[in-house]
Design a protein around this motif. Structure first.
Motif, PDB file in Angstrom:
ATOM      1  N   SER A  40     -10.778  19.117 -32.873  1.00 47.81           N
ATOM      2  CA  SER A  40     -11.731  18.124 -33.357  1.00 47.81           C
ATOM      3  C   SER A  40     -11.396  16.780 -32.714  1.00 47.81           C
ATOM      4  O   SER A  40     -10.254  16.521 -32.327  1.00 47.81           O
ATOM      5  CB  SER A  40     -11.656  18.008 -34.884  1.00 47.81           C
ATOM      6  N   TRP A  41     -12.405  15.894 -32.646  1.00 52.75           N
ATOM      7  CA  TRP A  41     -12.160  14.580 -32.073  1.00 52.75           C
ATOM      8  C   TRP A  41     -11.110  13.809 -32.875  1.00 52.75           C
ATOM      9  O   TRP A  41     -10.185  13.231 -32.293  1.00 52.75           O
ATOM     10  CB  TRP A  41     -13.454  13.771 -31.947  1.00 52.75           C
ATOM     11  N   PRO A  42     -11.184  13.784 -34.229  1.00 54.94           N
ATOM     12  CA  PRO A  42     -10.165  13.038 -34.971  1.00 54.94           C
ATOM     13  C   PRO A  42      -8.741  13.542 -34.705  1.00 54.94           C
ATOM     14  O   PRO A  42      -7.819  12.747 -34.547  1.00 54.94           O
ATOM     15  CB  PRO A  42     -10.552  13.231 -36.443  1.00 54.94           C
ATOM     16  N   LEU A  43      -8.573  14.862 -34.643  1.00 53.47           N
ATOM     17  CA  LEU A  43      -7.241  15.406 -34.373  1.00 53.47           C
ATOM     18  C   LEU A  43      -6.793  15.068 -32.949  1.00 53.47           C
ATOM     19  O   LEU A  43      -5.664  14.611 -32.738  1.00 53.47           O
ATOM     20  CB  LEU A  43      -7.217  16.924 -34.580  1.00 53.47           C
ATOM     21  N   GLY A  44      -7.652  15.289 -31.976  1.00 52.77           N
ATOM     22  CA  GLY A  44      -7.294  14.990 -30.592  1.00 52.77           C
ATOM     23  C   GLY A  44      -6.947  13.529 -30.396  1.00 52.77           C
ATOM     24  O   GLY A  44      -5.957  13.192 -29.731  1.00 52.77           O
ATOM     25  N   ASN A  45      -7.732  12.640 -30.974  1.00 53.08           N
ATOM     26  CA  ASN A  45      -7.465  11.203 -30.863  1.00 53.08           C
ATOM     27  C   ASN A  45      -6.158  10.835 -31.555  1.00 53.08           C
ATOM     28  O   ASN A  45      -5.367  10.041 -31.041  1.00 53.08           O
ATOM     29  CB  ASN A  45      -8.635  10.411 -31.457  1.00 53.08           C
ATOM     30  N   ARG A  46      -5.916  11.439 -32.714  1.00 54.74           N
ATOM     31  CA  ARG A  46      -4.694  11.126 -33.475  1.00 54.74           C
ATOM     32  C   ARG A  46      -3.438  11.536 -32.718  1.00 54.74           C
ATOM     33  O   ARG A  46      -2.481  10.772 -32.643  1.00 54.74           O
ATOM     34  CB  ARG A  46      -4.731  11.792 -34.845  1.00 54.74           C
ATOM     35  N   VAL A  47      -3.423  12.725 -32.118  1.00 52.43           N
ATOM     36  CA  VAL A  47      -2.199  13.196 -31.453  1.00 52.43           C
ATOM     37  C   VAL A  47      -2.026  12.640 -30.049  1.00 52.43           C
ATOM     38  O   VAL A  47      -0.950  12.753 -29.473  1.00 52.43           O
ATOM     39  CB  VAL A  47      -2.101  14.743 -31.418  1.00 52.43           C
ATOM     40  N   THR A  48      -3.056  12.014 -29.490  1.00 50.68           N
ATOM     41  CA  THR A  48      -2.922  11.438 -28.148  1.00 50.68           C
ATOM     42  C   THR A  48      -2.856   9.913 -28.198  1.00 50.68           C
ATOM     43  O   THR A  48      -1.828   9.329 -27.880  1.00 50.68           O
ATOM     44  CB  THR A  48      -4.079  11.877 -27.229  1.00 50.68           C
ATOM     45  N   VAL A  49      -3.912   9.285 -28.637  1.00 53.59           N
ATOM     46  CA  VAL A  49      -3.990   7.826 -28.631  1.00 53.59           C
ATOM     47  C   VAL A  49      -3.168   7.208 -29.754  1.00 53.59           C
ATOM     48  O   VAL A  49      -2.298   6.363 -29.517  1.00 53.59           O
ATOM     49  CB  VAL A  49      -5.463   7.361 -28.710  1.00 53.59           C
ATOM     50  N   GLY A  95     -18.763   8.322 -21.905  1.00 50.97           N
ATOM     51  CA  GLY A  95     -17.653   8.046 -22.806  1.00 50.97           C
ATOM     52  C   GLY A  95     -17.415   9.036 -23.923  1.00 50.97           C
ATOM     53  O   GLY A  95     -16.515   8.848 -24.738  1.00 50.97           O
ATOM     54  N   ARG A  96     -18.184  10.102 -23.988  1.00 48.79           N
ATOM     55  CA  ARG A  96     -17.929  11.125 -25.015  1.00 48.79           C
ATOM     56  C   ARG A  96     -16.628  11.849 -24.668  1.00 48.79           C
ATOM     57  O   ARG A  96     -16.361  12.123 -23.503  1.00 48.79           O
ATOM     58  CB  ARG A  96     -19.078  12.112 -25.090  1.00 48.79           C
ATOM     59  N   GLU A  97     -15.866  12.167 -25.682  1.00 49.66           N
ATOM     60  CA  GLU A  97     -14.577  12.820 -25.474  1.00 49.66           C
ATOM     61  C   GLU A  97     -14.510  14.137 -26.233  1.00 49.66           C
ATOM     62  O   GLU A  97     -14.966  14.226 -27.368  1.00 49.66           O
ATOM     63  CB  GLU A  97     -13.440  11.923 -25.965  1.00 49.66           C
ATOM     64  N   LYS A  98     -13.932  15.142 -25.585  1.00 51.77           N
ATOM     65  CA  LYS A  98     -13.632  16.429 -26.201  1.00 51.77           C
ATOM     66  C   LYS A  98     -12.155  16.680 -25.940  1.00 51.77           C
ATOM     67  O   LYS A  98     -11.637  16.331 -24.881  1.00 51.77           O
ATOM     68  CB  LYS A  98     -14.449  17.554 -25.571  1.00 51.77           C
ATOM     69  N   PHE A  99     -11.468  17.270 -26.907  1.00 50.19           N
ATOM     70  CA  PHE A  99     -10.044  17.535 -26.788  1.00 50.19           C
ATOM     71  C   PHE A  99      -9.785  19.033 -26.870  1.00 50.19           C
ATOM     72  O   PHE A  99     -10.441  19.751 -27.626  1.00 50.19           O
ATOM     73  CB  PHE A  99      -9.282  16.822 -27.911  1.00 50.19           C
ATOM     74  N   TYR A 100      -8.792  19.472 -26.093  1.00 52.83           N
ATOM     75  CA  TYR A 100      -8.433  20.885 -26.031  1.00 52.83           C
ATOM     76  C   TYR A 100      -6.921  21.011 -26.020  1.00 52.83           C
ATOM     77  O   TYR A 100      -6.225  20.279 -25.312  1.00 52.83           O
ATOM     78  CB  TYR A 100      -9.011  21.536 -24.768  1.00 52.83           C
ATOM     79  N   GLY A 101      -6.416  21.979 -26.780  1.00 53.97           N
ATOM     80  CA  GLY A 101      -4.992  22.288 -26.772  1.00 53.97           C
ATOM     81  C   GLY A 101      -4.737  23.461 -25.840  1.00 53.97           C
ATOM     82  O   GLY A 101      -5.528  24.405 -25.781  1.00 53.97           O
ATOM     83  N   ILE A 102      -3.634  23.374 -25.105  1.00 56.00           N
ATOM     84  CA  ILE A 102      -3.272  24.432 -24.159  1.00 56.00           C
ATOM     85  C   ILE A 102      -1.754  24.427 -24.003  1.00 56.00           C
ATOM     86  O   ILE A 102      -1.114  23.383 -24.158  1.00 56.00           O
ATOM     87  CB  ILE A 102      -4.003  24.222 -22.800  1.00 56.00           C
ATOM     88  N   ALA A 103      -1.177  25.569 -23.725  1.00 60.16           N
ATOM     89  CA  ALA A 103       0.270  25.656 -23.532  1.00 60.16           C
ATOM     90  C   ALA A 103       0.674  24.909 -22.268  1.00 60.16           C
ATOM     91  O   ALA A 103      -0.026  24.965 -21.257  1.00 60.16           O
ATOM     92  CB  ALA A 103       0.701  27.112 -23.437  1.00 60.16           C
TER      93      ALA A 103
END
Length: 107
Positions: free
Chosen positions: A35-44, A82-90
């Motif tokens: 999700s955007w909130p999770l991706g933003n929280r763990v990166t920015v 400026g739209r952002e999508k986040f992805y988790g990967i090993a």
């Protein structure tokens, strides 16, 4: 019949998770959409270490990788507007030297 291979990110069907899987030559099941909130929280918000960034030559999309744990990387795919999508990967699946030539490493 026309070919869409020369479009901004390859074939028209490659977006999001499929695009990430294609760029790093991994199975799409190994790429987790965040999700955007999770991706933003763990990166920015967590000030994660940025590993690398790639800019697409024609579409002005960017792909930025962040190290979030010893084993996990979060990728941020940003569109030209400026739209952002986040992805988790090993981390083991992220090899920036394998990115196609239409993506340019900027750092």
């Amino acid at each position: 019949m026309s070919s869409h291979e020369n479009r901004s990110q390859g074939t028209m069907s490659r977006r999001g998770r499929d695009l990430i899987a294609h760029l790093f030559d991994v199975d799409g099941g190994r790429v987790e959409s965040l999700s955007w909130p999770l991706g933003n929280r763990v990166t920015v918000e967590a000030d994660a270490n940025r590993r690398f960034r790639f800019d697409h030559r024609r579409s002005h999309r960017t792909l930025t990788a962040f190290a979030v744990t010893d084993d996990t990387c979060v990728l941020r795919l940003r569109t030209p507007v400026g739209r952002e999508k986040f992805y988790g990967i090993a981390n083991a699946d992220v090899a920036p030297q394998s990115i196609p030539t239409d993506w340019i490493r900027t750092d």
